[in-house]
Design a protein around this motif. Structure first.
Motif, PDB file in Angstrom:
ATOM      1  N   LEU A 141       0.819  -1.204   0.000  1.00  0.00           N
ATOM      2  CA  LEU A 141       0.000   0.000   0.000  1.00  0.00           C
ATOM      3  C   LEU A 141       0.861   1.266   0.000  1.00  0.00           C
ATOM      4  CD1 LEU A 141      -2.833  -1.123   2.439  1.00  0.00           C
ATOM      5  CD2 LEU A 141      -2.913  -1.000  -0.065  1.00  0.00           C
ATOM      6  N   MET A 142       1.979   1.231   0.689  1.00  0.00           N
ATOM      7  CA  MET A 142       2.898   2.372   0.681  1.00  0.00           C
ATOM      8  C   MET A 142       3.499   2.576  -0.705  1.00  0.00           C
ATOM      9  SD  MET A 142       4.670   1.938   4.449  1.00  0.00           S
ATOM     10  CE  MET A 142       6.011   3.025   4.076  1.00  0.00           C
ATOM     11  N   CYS A 143       3.785   1.490  -1.385  1.00  0.00           N
ATOM     12  CA  CYS A 143       4.307   1.567  -2.748  1.00  0.00           C
ATOM     13  C   CYS A 143       3.258   2.201  -3.673  1.00  0.00           C
ATOM     14  CB  CYS A 143       4.693   0.174  -3.228  1.00  0.00           C
ATOM     15  SG  CYS A 143       5.400   0.129  -4.888  1.00  0.00           S
ATOM     16  N   LEU A 144       2.008   1.761  -3.539  1.00  0.00           N
ATOM     17  CA  LEU A 144       0.932   2.353  -4.338  1.00  0.00           C
ATOM     18  C   LEU A 144       0.784   3.840  -4.021  1.00  0.00           C
ATOM     19  CD1 LEU A 144      -1.832  -0.424  -4.221  1.00  0.00           C
ATOM     20  CD2 LEU A 144      -0.286   0.119  -6.116  1.00  0.00           C
ATOM     21  N   ASP A 145       0.914   4.205  -2.747  1.00  0.00           N
ATOM     22  CA  ASP A 145       0.845   5.614  -2.350  1.00  0.00           C
ATOM     23  C   ASP A 145       1.944   6.435  -3.020  1.00  0.00           C
ATOM     24  OD1 ASP A 145      -1.412   5.611  -0.733  1.00  0.00           O
ATOM     25  OD2 ASP A 145      -0.277   5.145   1.092  1.00  0.00           O
ATOM     26  N   SER A 146       3.138   5.883  -3.076  1.00  0.00           N
ATOM     27  CA  SER A 146       4.241   6.629  -3.709  1.00  0.00           C
ATOM     28  C   SER A 146       3.966   6.821  -5.198  1.00  0.00           C
ATOM     29  CB  SER A 146       5.585   5.945  -3.466  1.00  0.00           C
ATOM     30  OG  SER A 146       5.682   4.742  -4.175  1.00  0.00           O
ATOM     31  N   ASN A 147       3.362   5.822  -5.851  1.00  0.00           N
ATOM     32  CA  ASN A 147       2.998   5.972  -7.255  1.00  0.00           C
ATOM     33  C   ASN A 147       1.908   7.030  -7.432  1.00  0.00           C
ATOM     34  OD1 ASN A 147       4.862   4.126  -8.174  1.00  0.00           O
ATOM     35  ND2 ASN A 147       3.419   2.433  -8.257  1.00  0.00           N
ATOM     36  N   ILE A 148       0.947   7.045  -6.529  1.00  0.00           N
ATOM     37  CA  ILE A 148      -0.121   8.055  -6.581  1.00  0.00           C
ATOM     38  C   ILE A 148       0.474   9.447  -6.415  1.00  0.00           C
ATOM     39  CG2 ILE A 148      -2.112   8.985  -5.327  1.00  0.00           C
ATOM     40  CD1 ILE A 148      -2.953   6.019  -4.840  1.00  0.00           C
ATOM     41  N   ASN A 149       1.386   9.612  -5.477  1.00  0.00           N
ATOM     42  CA  ASN A 149       2.027  10.920  -5.258  1.00  0.00           C
ATOM     43  C   ASN A 149       2.787  11.380  -6.489  1.00  0.00           C
ATOM     44  OD1 ASN A 149       1.004  11.110  -2.660  1.00  0.00           O
ATOM     45  ND2 ASN A 149       2.829  10.212  -1.735  1.00  0.00           N
ATOM     46  N   ALA A 205      -8.495  -0.839   0.286  1.00  0.00           N
ATOM     47  CA  ALA A 205      -7.470   0.171   0.042  1.00  0.00           C
ATOM     48  C   ALA A 205      -6.745  -0.091  -1.274  1.00  0.00           C
ATOM     49  CB  ALA A 205      -6.474   0.190   1.199  1.00  0.00           C
ATOM     50  N   THR A 206      -6.488  -1.345  -1.579  1.00  0.00           N
ATOM     51  CA  THR A 206      -5.837  -1.701  -2.836  1.00  0.00           C
ATOM     52  C   THR A 206      -6.712  -1.319  -4.023  1.00  0.00           C
ATOM     53  OG1 THR A 206      -4.659  -3.530  -1.778  1.00  0.00           O
ATOM     54  CG2 THR A 206      -4.868  -3.611  -4.173  1.00  0.00           C
ATOM     55  N   ALA A 207      -8.000  -1.599  -3.935  1.00  0.00           N
ATOM     56  CA  ALA A 207      -8.928  -1.251  -5.015  1.00  0.00           C
ATOM     57  C   ALA A 207      -8.969   0.262  -5.219  1.00  0.00           C
ATOM     58  CB  ALA A 207     -10.323  -1.786  -4.712  1.00  0.00           C
ATOM     59  N   TYR A 208      -9.034   0.993  -4.127  1.00  0.00           N
ATOM     60  CA  TYR A 208      -9.078   2.453  -4.195  1.00  0.00           C
ATOM     61  C   TYR A 208      -7.816   3.006  -4.843  1.00  0.00           C
ATOM     62  CZ  TYR A 208      -9.165   7.322  -2.799  1.00  0.00           C
ATOM     63  OH  TYR A 208      -9.124   8.698  -2.812  1.00  0.00           O
ATOM     64  N   LYS A 209      -6.668   2.545  -4.382  1.00  0.00           N
ATOM     65  CA  LYS A 209      -5.397   3.075  -4.872  1.00  0.00           C
ATOM     66  C   LYS A 209      -5.161   2.695  -6.336  1.00  0.00           C
ATOM     67  CE  LYS A 209      -3.506   3.015  -0.230  1.00  0.00           C
ATOM     68  NZ  LYS A 209      -3.391   4.407   0.069  1.00  0.00           N
ATOM     69  N   ASN A 210      -5.505   1.476  -6.723  1.00  0.00           N
ATOM     70  CA  ASN A 210      -5.367   1.087  -8.133  1.00  0.00           C
ATOM     71  C   ASN A 210      -6.306   1.901  -9.020  1.00  0.00           C
ATOM     72  OD1 ASN A 210      -3.272  -0.832  -8.051  1.00  0.00           O
ATOM     73  ND2 ASN A 210      -4.686  -2.404  -7.337  1.00  0.00           N
ATOM     74  N   CYS A 211      -7.507   2.174  -8.527  1.00  0.00           N
ATOM     75  CA  CYS A 211      -8.459   3.015  -9.252  1.00  0.00           C
ATOM     76  C   CYS A 211      -7.876   4.415  -9.436  1.00  0.00           C
ATOM     77  CB  CYS A 211      -9.777   3.069  -8.487  1.00  0.00           C
ATOM     78  SG  CYS A 211     -10.976   4.240  -9.137  1.00  0.00           S
ATOM     79  N   LYS A 212      -7.337   4.965  -8.375  1.00  0.00           N
ATOM     80  CA  LYS A 212      -6.771   6.312  -8.415  1.00  0.00           C
ATOM     81  C   LYS A 212      -5.607   6.380  -9.407  1.00  0.00           C
ATOM     82  CE  LYS A 212      -6.450  10.317  -5.971  1.00  0.00           C
ATOM     83  NZ  LYS A 212      -7.336  11.099  -5.194  1.00  0.00           N
ATOM     84  N   ILE A 213      -4.766   5.363  -9.412  1.00  0.00           N
ATOM     85  CA  ILE A 213      -3.638   5.313 -10.341  1.00  0.00           C
ATOM     86  C   ILE A 213      -4.143   5.290 -11.783  1.00  0.00           C
ATOM     87  CG2 ILE A 213      -1.779   3.801 -11.192  1.00  0.00           C
ATOM     88  CD1 ILE A 213      -1.207   3.161  -8.191  1.00  0.00           C
ATOM     89  N   ALA A 214      -5.148   4.470 -12.052  1.00  0.00           N
ATOM     90  CA  ALA A 214      -5.700   4.381 -13.408  1.00  0.00           C
ATOM     91  C   ALA A 214      -6.299   5.716 -13.857  1.00  0.00           C
ATOM     92  CB  ALA A 214      -6.753   3.276 -13.473  1.00  0.00           C
ATOM     93  N   PHE A 215      -7.046   6.364 -12.965  1.00  0.00           N
ATOM     94  CA  PHE A 215      -7.638   7.660 -13.305  1.00  0.00           C
ATOM     95  C   PHE A 215      -6.574   8.726 -13.526  1.00  0.00           C
ATOM     96  CE2 PHE A 215     -11.912   6.322 -11.903  1.00  0.00           C
ATOM     97  CZ  PHE A 215     -12.676   6.948 -12.879  1.00  0.00           C
ATOM     98  N   LEU A 216      -5.557   8.748 -12.677  1.00  0.00           N
ATOM     99  CA  LEU A 216      -4.504   9.746 -12.828  1.00  0.00           C
ATOM    100  C   LEU A 216      -3.751   9.563 -14.144  1.00  0.00           C
ATOM    101  CD1 LEU A 216      -3.158   9.851  -9.166  1.00  0.00           C
ATOM    102  CD2 LEU A 216      -4.321  11.706 -10.386  1.00  0.00           C
TER     103      LEU A 216
END
Length: 144
Positions: free
Chosen positions: A43-51, A114-125
């Motif tokens: 989840l921290m890795c996904l957060d860094s990608n989102i940032n 949380a994984t679903a949310y973060k992957n969704c956010k990455i795809a949208f970004l």
């Protein structure tokens, strides 16, 4: 972000080259796990990608707004900027709501949610960055 743009302008560096900078997302798959302690790294890795994507997206938004303000001052057309700003706000709300319902769909499993949310956010970004980059074609047509 404004500091970076100011520094680029002071140094005489083109803003567009900064906006087109390549970036690589971290490969988070190697940390993926259903174990709560191990899932934290994932989840921290996904957060860094989102940032990273958020920063890159904001760079493109800033560039587009600056170009539009210049176009507005050159032409006197004041209709574009308010509509563009509203569209950006609406995009942000749509992205948040679309990912939020995916989060809620996977509850009560917090890790999966949380994984679903973060992957969704990455795809949208990613999609929004591509959309913002495509506006470059429009600017060339308008001679901005």
């Amino acid at each position: 972000m404004k500091k970076i743009i100011s520094i680029l302008l002071v140094l005489g560096l083109p803003f567009s080259s900064f906006a087109e900078e390549d970036f690589e997302l971290k490969d988070c798959k190697k940390h993926e796990s259903s174990h709560p302690e191990k899932a934290k790294k994932f989840l921290m890795c996904l957060d860094s990608n989102i940032n990273l994507l958020e920063r890159h997206r904001q760079t493109w938004i800033t560039k587009l707004l600056l170009d539009t303000k210049k176009y507005q001052s050159d032409t006197g057309n004041t209709q574009i900027l308010p509509i563009m700003e509203r569209a950006l706000r609406n995009q942000e709300e749509y992205m948040e709501d679309s990912c939020r319902w995916r989060y809620l769909l996977d509850m009560p499993n917090a890790t999966r949610s949380a994984t679903a949310y973060k992957n969704c956010k990455i795809a949208f970004l990613k999609a929004h960055i591509i959309e913002l980059k495509s506006s470059k074609v429009l600017k060339e047509d308008l001679n901005i």
